[in-house]
Structures are given as structure tokens and as C-alpha cells.
Design a protein around this motif. Structure first.
Motif, PDB file in Angstrom:
ATOM      1  N   ALA A  65       0.853  -1.186   0.000  1.00  0.00           N
ATOM      2  CA  ALA A  65       0.000   0.000   0.000  1.00  0.00           C
ATOM      3  C   ALA A  65       0.889   1.237   0.000  1.00  0.00           C
ATOM      4  CB  ALA A  65      -0.904   0.003   1.230  1.00  0.00           C
ATOM      5  N   VAL A  66       0.423   2.266  -0.679  1.00  0.00           N
ATOM      6  CA  VAL A  66       1.073   3.563  -0.523  1.00  0.00           C
ATOM      7  C   VAL A  66      -0.004   4.552  -0.085  1.00  0.00           C
ATOM      8  CG1 VAL A  66       0.980   3.901  -3.042  1.00  0.00           C
ATOM      9  CG2 VAL A  66       2.376   5.420  -1.646  1.00  0.00           C
ATOM     10  N   VAL A  67       0.256   5.171   1.067  1.00  0.00           N
ATOM     11  CA  VAL A  67      -0.680   6.151   1.606  1.00  0.00           C
ATOM     12  C   VAL A  67      -0.132   7.538   1.295  1.00  0.00           C
ATOM     13  CG1 VAL A  67      -1.843   7.044   3.657  1.00  0.00           C
ATOM     14  CG2 VAL A  67      -1.311   4.593   3.482  1.00  0.00           C
ATOM     15  N   VAL A  68      -0.850   8.289   0.492  1.00  0.00           N
ATOM     16  CA  VAL A  68      -0.443   9.657   0.216  1.00  0.00           C
ATOM     17  C   VAL A  68      -0.997  10.536   1.328  1.00  0.00           C
ATOM     18  CG1 VAL A  68      -0.657  11.599  -1.354  1.00  0.00           C
ATOM     19  CG2 VAL A  68      -0.282   9.309  -2.260  1.00  0.00           C
ATOM     20  N   ASP A  69      -0.083  11.067   2.129  1.00  0.00           N
ATOM     21  CA  ASP A  69      -0.473  11.807   3.326  1.00  0.00           C
ATOM     22  C   ASP A  69      -0.327  13.307   3.078  1.00  0.00           C
ATOM     23  OD1 ASP A  69      -0.957  12.817   5.816  1.00  0.00           O
ATOM     24  OD2 ASP A  69       0.822  11.941   6.767  1.00  0.00           O
ATOM     25  N   ASN A  70      -1.456  13.943   2.765  1.00  0.00           N
ATOM     26  CA  ASN A  70      -1.430  15.402   2.666  1.00  0.00           C
ATOM     27  C   ASN A  70      -2.208  16.010   3.825  1.00  0.00           C
ATOM     28  OD1 ASN A  70      -3.968  14.750   1.840  1.00  0.00           O
ATOM     29  ND2 ASN A  70      -3.962  15.956  -0.032  1.00  0.00           N
ATOM     30  N   ALA A  71      -2.238  15.260   4.919  1.00  0.00           N
ATOM     31  CA  ALA A  71      -2.834  15.742   6.177  1.00  0.00           C
ATOM     32  C   ALA A  71      -4.249  16.242   5.980  1.00  0.00           C
ATOM     33  CB  ALA A  71      -1.950  16.829   6.803  1.00  0.00           C
ATOM     34  N   SER A  72      -5.048  15.486   5.227  1.00  0.00           N
ATOM     35  CA  SER A  72      -6.406  15.961   4.958  1.00  0.00           C
ATOM     36  C   SER A  72      -7.459  15.325   5.864  1.00  0.00           C
ATOM     37  CB  SER A  72      -6.757  15.740   3.480  1.00  0.00           C
ATOM     38  OG  SER A  72      -6.627  14.385   3.134  1.00  0.00           O
ATOM     39  N   ALA A  73      -7.068  14.361   6.697  1.00  0.00           N
ATOM     40  CA  ALA A  73      -8.047  13.759   7.609  1.00  0.00           C
ATOM     41  C   ALA A  73      -8.413  14.732   8.716  1.00  0.00           C
ATOM     42  CB  ALA A  73      -7.482  12.466   8.203  1.00  0.00           C
ATOM     43  N   SER A  74      -9.699  14.859   9.007  1.00  0.00           N
ATOM     44  CA  SER A  74     -10.142  15.777  10.058  1.00  0.00           C
ATOM     45  C   SER A  74      -9.698  15.321  11.436  1.00  0.00           C
ATOM     46  CB  SER A  74     -11.671  15.892  10.049  1.00  0.00           C
ATOM     47  OG  SER A  74     -12.085  16.584   8.897  1.00  0.00           O
ATOM     48  N   HIS A  75      -9.694  14.004  11.622  1.00  0.00           N
ATOM     49  CA  HIS A  75      -9.284  13.459  12.918  1.00  0.00           C
ATOM     50  C   HIS A  75      -8.145  12.474  12.669  1.00  0.00           C
ATOM     51  CE1 HIS A  75     -13.000  15.261  14.309  1.00  0.00           C
ATOM     52  NE2 HIS A  75     -13.639  14.605  13.357  1.00  0.00           N
TER      53      HIS A  75
END
Lengths: 300, 233
Positions: free
Chosen positions: B172-182
Motif C-alpha cells: 500500500a502507498v498512503v499519500v499523506d497530505n494531512a487531509s483527515a479531520s481526525h
């Protein structure tokens, strides 16, 4: 006689030996029946734990690689809980698989409403192309399961039940069976409802069609029974799930003839009773006495 | 679907122009570009898949689970010759195969139809199991998910199961652009690590770092690469 679920485990275990394309996916429920098969085919008997969204997603993923997945758990957890997965991970991906449910609408009344799914067939009706089998006897379940496993890349739902008729019928997948003929109307008995219907219509001048494949709906059989009818045609559906689920299918079959349709089955309102299958059938107005009264009143 | 006017001599520098054919300009929102480098390095240096072998049973699979903002994905597929760049201008049009969410039935090289979040990782788990059951043990399965998409419960079912059974060919590759609210206390990789995955967290714009993280050995375990990119502004 074994139950439909026991037959499912034994038949599909043997099919796994013969067809390397098949894989079984479980979410804990039903795993004991596949203990030997899992030992023989560790890569093709997959238990994902109590994870029903994953159960369906894994089935879709297996199908994407060219395999034919057979998924099994209770109807509530197979069709209702992960319904969007059923819609997207099979149909929208353009792949197929076999969903085999148990518990149905009233198999475990003492377990209450959490384990009842009278709306499963109606839900699948919102999707395109699903074949739906509703066997009324373990022998019929075997015939329909073998047919489903061999049905290419079709999407097939097989609805197993603890409710069963006393004897198997000589069914052909996809076709209704004419069990008796009469002139005053047609009663379509689906799967395990047949015994009760036959008792209910004793002495009444009606045709009884026995349906173990309800999607696609055998419109030809329905039309054939009404060829000789003069004037209007009366059709009564007796289904072991949500009342009227197949009413549209009957209407479509008879679109060009005057007709009336009466859909009997499980009402939408919760019964909120425990007890036994027989008590539930009576409570839902589906025991032979209630069926006779309701069918006679409709046919006049 | 086959095309006669497919061109394959593209490089990374062509991607902005290819994307501009869909978006109308060469400056795009984070949703469109957050996956660009992550997807490019995979297709350019890691995945064993090509336009000619797009149906080969042994090919590596790339499943775009985060189906929204697929312009970078389409640009990479065009650059790698899966379809001609002339299709890009029709993006979202009635008679175009390229929708705002991809459809595998319509687009060559697209492995899953996506858009609804939380479907890709379970489908990837099933694909990895299906390839293994058929003895295609060399094929790798990759799935791209977004950090907010991780919120979907279906992903947590898949992470827990894949870790527990050691599904080695799953990536898996998780693209983390810090868009999760929590967001997740302890970071995204910690969630995977706790479930038994091999993990790496890298700068999602650094091609060499991505390549090294993608190709890190992970015997007996599924592998996740968390690719950090600039957050939404």
C-alpha cells in the motif's frame, strides 16, 4: 437429512477439489464445515474474521484475478451490511461471484431481528444482472449451488434456509415448475413456502408454480399458465422474504393482459417476537390456515 | 480497446503538459498533484506492467483506491502508452472514457473502478490472495489510498487481516497530505505497524526516497509506504 447449510459445506468442499478456479471466503460463520477443505486448499478457503466489508471486497479482488469466489455468511451480514461493496466490488468492477446466505427472514426467530434479512432479495433487485436462487430443500440447494459455481462469471445469490419442504422437487435452475394446474388463478410458491401453499390451496381450483430461481423471473412460465384464461388473470405470490418483492416481475410478465397481483410474504413491520420458525410463519400470516384465508379472499 | 496513435517516448517532464490537457493550466490543486510523483515512480521504476502486457496474468497490479482527482494517474498512464494523449482533452465529457473517477471497464490499464473510498485495499487483499492461489507468486499488488480515506472502516478490516496472515505480495502507498479531520495519534505508519506490516515513511516528492521505500525487502509481511506531501491549503 442434512440441512441446506450442511449440504453447502459438503458440496462446495468437493467442488473445490475439482475446480481450481473456485475459492470460498468466510467471515467466521460457517467455517467449521470447511475445516477439511481448508486443510486441502489453504489458499482457496479464506476466513477473514468478523469483517463483512472485507469479505465482499476480497471476493471482488479474487474475481479480478480470474477466480470464482463463493462468499458465505448470514444474509444480514452478506447483503445488507456491506451492500455498497456488493454493488461496487462486483457489478461496477464488471466481475461476478457467488453469494450464499443463511438465516434468511426467520430461520432463527429466537435470535431476533438482528439476524433476519427479509429485504435481501429486494435489495439485490436494485442491482443489474444478479441471478437469485431460493431452494426449498437441501437436494435442490445442491443442484442450485452446483449450477451457481459453474455459471461462468455470472453474479449469483443463493438463499439457503433452515425452513424446508418435506420432499425435493425435480427442479431445473432458471425455470419454474408446474406442480398442479387449475383455472381460477395462479399461485407462485417460492422455495420453502411450497409445502404450506399446497396445504393451503387443497381443493381450490388453482395452478401452483414452484419457483426456486426468482431472478431472472420465469416470465414465460407465468404467461403459459395464463394462456387459457378468459378475461383477467389472478396471480398470488408467496415469498419467504419481503411481501411483494416479485410483484413487479409478475406485472412485467403480464404487462399486455388484464391481471391482478397479490404479494404475500414478510411484512415491513418488525414482529418483535422470538420463538420458532412455525410460530413466526403463523405470526406473519404465512401458515397454511392464514394462507388459505388470504388466497381465497383474493380469488373470490 | 486498442489505439493506433499511442506514443510512449514521454518522461516526467511531460507530465505537467499532459495534466494541463485535462485541467486547462499547469498549476493544479493538491488533490490533482499530490499523487503525481508517487504514481510516476511506481510506473517508471517499480511496477512490472506495460501497455502491451496490460492483461498479462503475471503483471503487477496497481489499484488506485483514491479515485478522486485522477488527473495525475491519467497523465502517467498516457505517458506510459496505455492510451493516446488525445483522450486527455475529453476529461469528464460524455463521450470520453476518462471520468472524474476512473472506470476499469472503460480505460486500458485501469485495474479497478474507484471513487467511493475504502474499496481499494480490500480489493487488493483479494487480488493478492487470488494471485497466490493461482501460483502467480511473482506478481505484486499495489494500492494507493489517501490519508483521509484511511478513516473508512473497511480499510481497517483489510489492514488487520493482511497483517495477521502476512500477505507479502500486498503493498500500500498512503499519500499523506494531512487531509483527515481526525488524524491518527502516533502517525499513519504506526497503525500499520501495530497490525504487523512493514512500513516506511518518506517525502512524497523525492523520487529516490520513494524508490528505495517501494523496493525495501519485507519478507513475510505486507508493506506500506507513507508518502508525505504538502497539505491542502
Amino acid at each position: 437429512m442434512d440441512t441446506m447449510r450442511e449440504r453447502f459445506a459438503s458440496v462446495v468442499s468437493r467442488l473445490l477439489d475439482d475446480d481450481p478456479r473456485l475459492a470460498v471466503v468466510l467471515a467466521e460463520i460457517g467455517k467449521d464445515g470447511f475445516t477439511d477443505a481448508a486443510r486441502a486448499h489453504p489458499d482457496r478457503v479464506i476466513n477473514v474474521g468478523i469483517r463483512e466489508q472485507l469479505l465482499v471486497g476480497v471476493g471482488g479482488g479474487l474475481a479480478l484475478t480470474g477466480m470464482r469466489p463463493i462468499l458465505h455468511t448470514f444474509a444480514s451480514f452478506l447483503v445488507e451490511r456491506p451492500f455498497e461493496q456488493v454493488k461496487l466490488d462486483f457489478g461496477h468492477q464488471g466481475v461476478g461471484g457467488v453469494l450464499v446466505s443463511a438465516a434468511g427472514s426467520y430461520d432463527w426467530p429466537a435470535g431476533g431481528y438482528t439476524h433476519m434479512a427479509p429485504g435481501d432479495v429486494a435489495l439485490l433487485d436494485t442491482l443489474d444482472g444478479w441471478t437469485v436462487h431460493v431452494p426449498g430443500h437441501p437436494d435442490e440447494a445442491e443442484t442450485l449451488l452446483r449450477d451457481a459455481a459453474a455459471a461462468g462469471d455470472d453474479s449469483v445469490y443463493v438463499r439457503l434456509s433452515a425452513h424446508s419442504n418435506s420432499t425435493p422437487r425435480d427442479i431445473v435452475p432458471g425455470h419454474f415448475l408446474t406442480v398442479r394446474e387449475g383455472r381460477r388463478g395462479v399461485v407462485i410458491a417460492v422455495g420453502p413456502m411450497l409445502d404450506g401453499v399446497l396445504t393451503a390451496v387443497e381443493g381450490l381450483d388453482v395452478t401452483v408454480l414452484y419457483a426456486t430461481t426468482v431472478r431472472p423471473f420465469d416470465a414465460r412460465a407465468v404467461r403459459a399458465t395464463t394462456e387459457a384464461a378468459v378475461g383477467g388473470v389472478d396471480v398470488v405470490l408467496v415469498e419467504p422474504y419481503l411481501a411483494g418483492t416479485s410483484a413487479t416481475a409478475v406485472n412485467d410478465a403480464l404487462a399486455d393482459r388484464p391481471h391482478r397481483v397479490f404479494g404475500l410474504g414478510i411484512p415491513r413491520r418488525e414482529l418483535r417476537r422470538y420463538g420458532t420458525i412455525d410460530e413466526h410463519l403463523a405470526g406473519q400470516g404465512l401458515d397454511p390456515g392464514a394462507l388459505r384465508e388470504r388466497i381465497s379472499a383474493f380469488l373470490r | 480497446m486498442t489505439f493506433t496513435d499511442v506514443h510512449t517516448g514521454y518522461g516526467y517532464d511531460d507530465l505537467p503538459r499532459l495534466m494541463s490537457l485535462m485541467t486547462g493550466d499547469e498549476k493544479h490543486g493538491p488533490a490533482a498533484t499530490s499523487t503525481l510523483d508517487v504514481v510516476w515512480v511506481l510506473y517508471d521504476r517499480v511496477l512490472r506492467v506495460s501497455a502491451e502486457g496490460a492483461e498479462a496474468p503475471e503483471r503487477d497490479r496497481f489499484l488506485l483506491s483514491k479515485g478522486h482527482g485522477p488527473m495525475a494517474y491519467y497523465a502517467v498512464l498516457a505517458a506510459k502508452g496505455f492510451f493516446p494523449e488525445s483522450l486527455l482533452a475529453g476529461f469528464g465529457a460524455y463521450d470520453s472514457p476518462l471520468g472524474h473517477h476512473p472506470d476499469r471497464v472503460l480505460v486500458p490499464g485501469v485495474e479497478i473502478s474507484s471513487g467511493s473510498l475504502g474499496h481499494g485495499l480490500p480489493l487488493a487483499v483479494g487480488s493478492a490472495l487470488g494471485l497466490r492461489a493461482q501460483g502467480l507468486s511473482g506478481a505484486a499488488v499495489w494500492v494507493l489510498i489517501g490519508d483521509a480515506e484511511l478513516d473508512e472502516g473497511s480499510n481497517h478490516e483489510a489492514i488487520a487481516y493482511a497483517g495477521a496472515v502476512g500477505l507479502e505480495r500486498l503493498h500500500a502507498v498512503v499519500v499523506d497530505n494531512a487531509s483527515a479531520s481526525h488524524g491518527r495519534p502516533g502517525g499513519i505508519a504506526a497503525r500499520f505497524e501495530a497490525a504487523g506490516w512493514s512500513t516506511a515513511t518518506v517525502d512524497g516528492r523525492d523520487h529516490q526516497a520513494l524508490y528505495e521505500a517501494y523496493t525495501a525487502p519485507h519478507p513475510g509481511r505486507p508493506h506500506v509506504v507513507v508518502a508525505r506531501v504538502q497539505g491542502k491549503v
